[in-house]
Structure formats: C-alpha cells, structure tokens
Design an enzyme around this catalytic site. Structure first.
Site, short mmCIF file in Angstrom:
data_model
loop_
_atom_site.label_atom_id
_atom_site.label_comp_id
_atom_site.label_asym_id
_atom_site.label_seq_id
_atom_site.Cartn_x
_atom_site.Cartn_y
_atom_site.Cartn_z
CE LYS A 170 -2.60 0.61 3.63
NZ LYS A 170 -3.73 0.39 4.54
CD GLU A 224 9.48 -7.01 6.14
OE1 GLU A 224 9.40 -7.28 7.34
OE2 GLU A 224 9.00 -5.97 5.63
N GLY A 246 -4.36 -3.99 6.02
CA GLY A 246 -3.78 -5.14 5.34
C GLY A 246 -4.49 -6.44 5.64
NE ARG A 247 -5.57 -6.13 11.95
CZ ARG A 247 -4.95 -4.96 12.04
NH1 ARG A 247 -3.92 -4.70 11.24
NH2 ARG A 247 -5.34 -4.03 12.89
CD GLU A 286 -1.03 -6.89 11.91
OE1 GLU A 286 0.16 -7.27 11.82
OE2 GLU A 286 -1.74 -6.60 10.93
CG HIS A 301 -3.24 -38.23 14.09
ND1 HIS A 301 -3.17 -39.53 14.55
CD2 HIS A 301 -4.40 -38.15 13.40
CE1 HIS A 301 -4.22 -40.21 14.12
NE2 HIS A 301 -5.00 -39.39 13.42
CE LYS A 303 6.88 -3.71 9.17
NZ LYS A 303 5.84 -3.06 8.34
#
Length: 528
Positions: free
Chosen positions: A214, A220, A271-272, A358, A389, A504
């Site tokens: 954005k 990254e 973002g999420r 978040e 399991h 960051k």
C-alpha cells in the site's frame, strides 16, 4: 443515539455476566433428554448457506439474555454502522475503516478523498476484471506474444496471508468446476530461500508478478521485488513487462512505467482486512477469473448484512464475538483453536492469527488509556484430522481449557471419493468432527487417571454443504466481523498495529550499524 465508547469493565451487563461463570455444564446439556433439541435450537443461518451452531458452548438462556443486554449496552450494531458509514473508527491513525465497502453498500454513501468510496472500489474491481480477462485471452502477453500461465504475488502480512489462504481454499474447487485459469504462487518472507524456491519452480517467461504494498515502501516486499527483477533480467526478460502493482495512488509504485499496470487501494483498507480489495482481487481474478472473485465478494456482503441485525440470535458474528468475550474475560480461557475439517482451508487459521491477534492484541483502549482486563486470545489451528494427531492431546487433557471453533462441510470440493469399510473418506472426515465435539464436551471417566478426560471443553461449529467462492466469502466476513465486535466490546482500536513497528525500526538501525550495547552484541552474532 450518541455513541459512547466505554471500557468493558464499566458496563453493568458485563458485571452481571461475571456472576454467571460456571452456570452451564455442556456435558449435561449434550447428554440429557433435551440434547437433540438443544443442538437444533442453538443454531442460526449465516450468509451463503453456512450455519453457526453453538450448542456445545457453555451458554444457556440466562447467559444469552445477558449477552444480548451487553450487545445493546455496548452499542455494537451502532458502532458497526458508524464504521460502514465512514466515521473515523481507527483512532490511532485517524482513519476511516471501509473494507466492508469493497464488497457492497451497507449504509450511506461515504465521501472521502474527493469521491464516493464505494464507486472507487467498484471501479478498481472493474479495472482488475478487465485486465484479468485480457491476460486470459492473450491480449496481454509476454514479449513473444505467449500467454502468461502463472501469477506470483509478492507481499507480506495482509498482502500474503489472506490472499494465499483464499487461493488455496478455492484451487481445487476451480479446477473441478472449470474456472481455473492460472497457477498462483506467493513470495513473502525476506528469507532469500523463500523467493529462490518459488522462482526455481516457476517458468519466468510465462509468469506475471504482482507487487503488493500500500505504501510502496515495505522493506521485505521491495527486497523481494529486487530479488525477482534480478532473476528476470538474468533470464533475459524485461521486468516491466512481467510485473503489476497493487498499491495506493500516492505511493511510488503508482503511475510507474516499471509496471504493466497498477491497481489501487487506500489507507481505509487495513492489510489484514484486504482480501476483498485489490490485494486479493488481482491474484484471485487472474487465478480463477473475475466471476469467481465476484461470487466471493457476494458471500462476504451477505454476511455483512447479517452483522447489522440487533438480535444476537440472528447475527452470528456478533453472537460468536459475545461468547468469545465471555470465554476470555469471565471464564479466563487464554486461547482459541480454529479447526477446519477441510484441507482447502489449511492456511485459513494462519490468516486468522493475523486478523485476530494483530487487531485485538492491545493493552490500551481507544484513547490510549491502560485497561484492566485481558483482550485478544492466542489464535492457532490446523486442519483436521491432521491436528488430532498433533496438538489435540493438550486440548483434551492439558491444564488449560481452550475453546474450539470447528469448520466443516458435508461434501468435498473435488467430487471424487472412495468407499472404504462402508463409508467414504468425506463421511469419515465428518464423523471425526462430530466425535471431537462430543469428546471435548463430555469427556470420559476412567479408573486410570491417565485415560480420564475432564470434558467441558466448549466448541462451536460452522458448516455448509460445500466450500464454494460464495461460502468462503461469508466465512471470511464472519471472522472479520467477529474480531471487530470484540474490539468494540474491549473498547480497543482493532484497526491499527503499532506493535508491528518497533521491530522494523530496530532492524533498520541494525542495518545502518546504528547500534550499541546488547543490540550491537546480537547483531555481531550474525556479522551484520
């Protein structure tokens, strides 16, 4: 009615709720003469044909009545209306919160940035659809005029987790139903092994890359973009003919000749919460076609409409949120396990980890004041039956009680199955779901304590006939709205993420060699 933002522990309904702790034994409720009636009654329809069943939760009519009062006192539906009508609900960043508008109109027109925001999102979806259609037809192709066959999304956090989970959820469905268009892959981790593995398995000459950021400054993502561009150049390809961007109109990626095209979002889409924006729209439209993405949006909008209902027994995401707050703040349960009995949803719990933790991992309220109660739980999960399991041992016999959210479907996506020992694989999968619900709720007595199960582990069940694009959209919106309602109850801001920023900032200091004391000592361990 004026909106009042108050801490949870100041509300009279919450204080009454605290007196009801331990009022219900689900083992008794689910083994008594009225058990079948309870399973039928404690159930409600969701969007797109989903059903929310909460019969195995530790609630009864008295608790539900208090939860309804709490919803009214906390003005949950009114606060949701404030959100979709364009109030500045994100107080930390002083922003609107408009992800609901990416999939439909819920209330009044919202004007911002000089225009109608619903129209803006619809226009971007149209642009993405037109671009995807041209890619599929070959009108947009590589330098040799050959069709692109693979799309690779470069992003991190909300630019990766949600879209990746949605792609994997629909891949088999699309292949079975003849709507599969392109393979999709994802690069997210700044670890070079991630990008290397994806690029080595990709035919670069026929690959289209989507850079998602954005701000256009995510470290990254830009690092991985450089990694990809380097690989394209080494393969004798022009990166500008193989890359598109999803970004904001004010970012350096916008209107940039280094990209075939750019599609836009804005600061009002976190973002999420961005899977129903261009962040998910570009990759899903390219992979499956714009019509499939439109169905996904329709399902999300159906669930959003239900979230407007003031009756908690007709508003599944709000009831799920209220029961979750009861479990977290009254029963003191520290975590919630999300357990999809569907391999297609194998990355859905990972997306919900970010969405929930978040959003609601906060210790101050909307006004920056410390709060005196716990907020968001730890979210984790894996698909069944694999999880059985793995970590179910702790869920059944561990010292902490962990509420469970099961997700299941009557039919598989691929449509093929085999009968073994009198039943299909899908029937065996569903049998495990219902068995686990009862095992967690009722437990088992045994003279050997090592083989005894305490039970009283509460769970809910969300189910449908089959996982389709529309069902997936409704499922996603359910959890987004649940997280939102819980944030309103806790009086926190569910739409910023300052906790992401400190690390960051320190990483940039390390890379700039601006370190001392322990920070320098740790950096020296890696010869940075």
């Amino acid at each position: 009615m004026a909106i009042s933002w108050e801490n949870l522990d100041t509300l009279g309904s919450f204080k009454k709720l605290q007196t009801l702790k331990g009022a219900v034994s689900i083992a008794k409720e689910l083994t008594g003469s009225d058990a079948a009636a309870r399973v039928a009654k404690y159930s409600m329809p969701m969007g797109a044909g989903l059903t929310y069943n909460y019969a195995a939760k530790q609630v009864n009519e008295q608790i539900l009545a208090v939860l309804a009062s709490l919803a009214d006192e906390a003005q949950l539906v009114d606060k949701f209306a404030e959100t979709y009508n364009g109030a500045i609900v994100n107080t930390g960043e002083k922003r609107l919160v408009l992800h609901h508008l990416t999939r439909g109109q819920l209330g009044n027109d919202v004007q911002a940035d000089g225009g109608n925001k619903r129209d803006f999102y619809k226009n971007e979806q149209k642009r993405i659809a037109e671009f995807a259609d041209k890619v599929h037809s070959g009108a947009i192709a590589n330098a040799k005029g050959e069709k692109f066959t693979t799309v690779v999304q470069i992003g991190i956090g909300g630019s990766d987790l949600g879209p990746r989970a949605m792609y994997l959820a629909l891949e088999n469905w699309a292949r079975t139903n003849g709507t599969f268009k392109m393979d999709a892959k994802f690069i997210s981790n700044v670890d070079p092994d991630d990008a290397t593995a994806v690029l080595k398995s990709t035919d670069l000459a026929h690959a289209l890359f989507i850079l998602v950021s954005k701000s256009g400054t995510t470290l990254e993502t830009l690092t991985n973009e450089s990694f990809v561009k380097d690989a394209l150049k080494k393969a004798g390809l022009d990166p500008s003919k193989h890359m598109i961007a999803v970004t904001s109109e004010t970012s350096p990626l916008a209107h940039n000749p280094d990209y075939l095209a750019a599609f836009y979002m804005d600061d009002y889409i976190g973002g999420r919460y961005s899977s129903t924006s261009g962040v998910g729209g570009a990759v899903l439209s390219l992979a499956f076609g714009p019509k499939v993405f439109a169905e996904f949006l329709d399902g999300a909008h159906e669930e959003d409409e239900l979230a407007k209902n003031r009756d908690i027994l007709k508003n599944p995401s709000m009831l799920d949120a209220l029961i979750g707050v009861y479990e977290r703040n009254v029963q003191n349960f520290p975590a919630t396990a999300v357990l999809p009995y569907s391999q297609a949803l194998n990355r859905f719990p990972a997306h919900l980890q970010q969405l929930d933790m978040e959003s609601n991992g906060k210790s101050v309220n909307r006004f920056g004041k410390a709060i005196n109660y716990v907020t968001g739980p730890v979210i984790f999960g894996e698909p069944g039956t694999n999880g059985q399991h793995s970590f179910y041992q702790l869920l059944h016999q561990g010292t902490d009680v962990t509420p469970l959210q099961f997700i299941a479907f009557k039919e598989n996506q691929a449509g093929n199955d085999v009968v073994i020992e009198g039943s299909t694989s899908q029937k065996k999968l569903c049998a495990n779901v219902v068995a686990q619900i009862m095992a967690f709720a009722c437990g088992k007595t045994h003279e050997d304590p090592n083989k005894a199960f305490a039970g009283e582990r509460p769970s809910s069940l969300i189910y449908a006939d089959k996982l389709t694009p529309k069902v997936l959209g409704a499922l996603l919106a359910h959890f987004e709205n649940k997280v939102m309602f819980q944030g309103f109850l806790w009086n926190i801001n569910s739409f910023d993420q300052e906790g992401v920023q400190l690390g960051k900032t320190l990483a940039k200091k390390v890379l700039a060699h601006d370190t001392d004391a322990a920070l320098k000592a740790y950096a020296d361990l890696f010869a940075i």
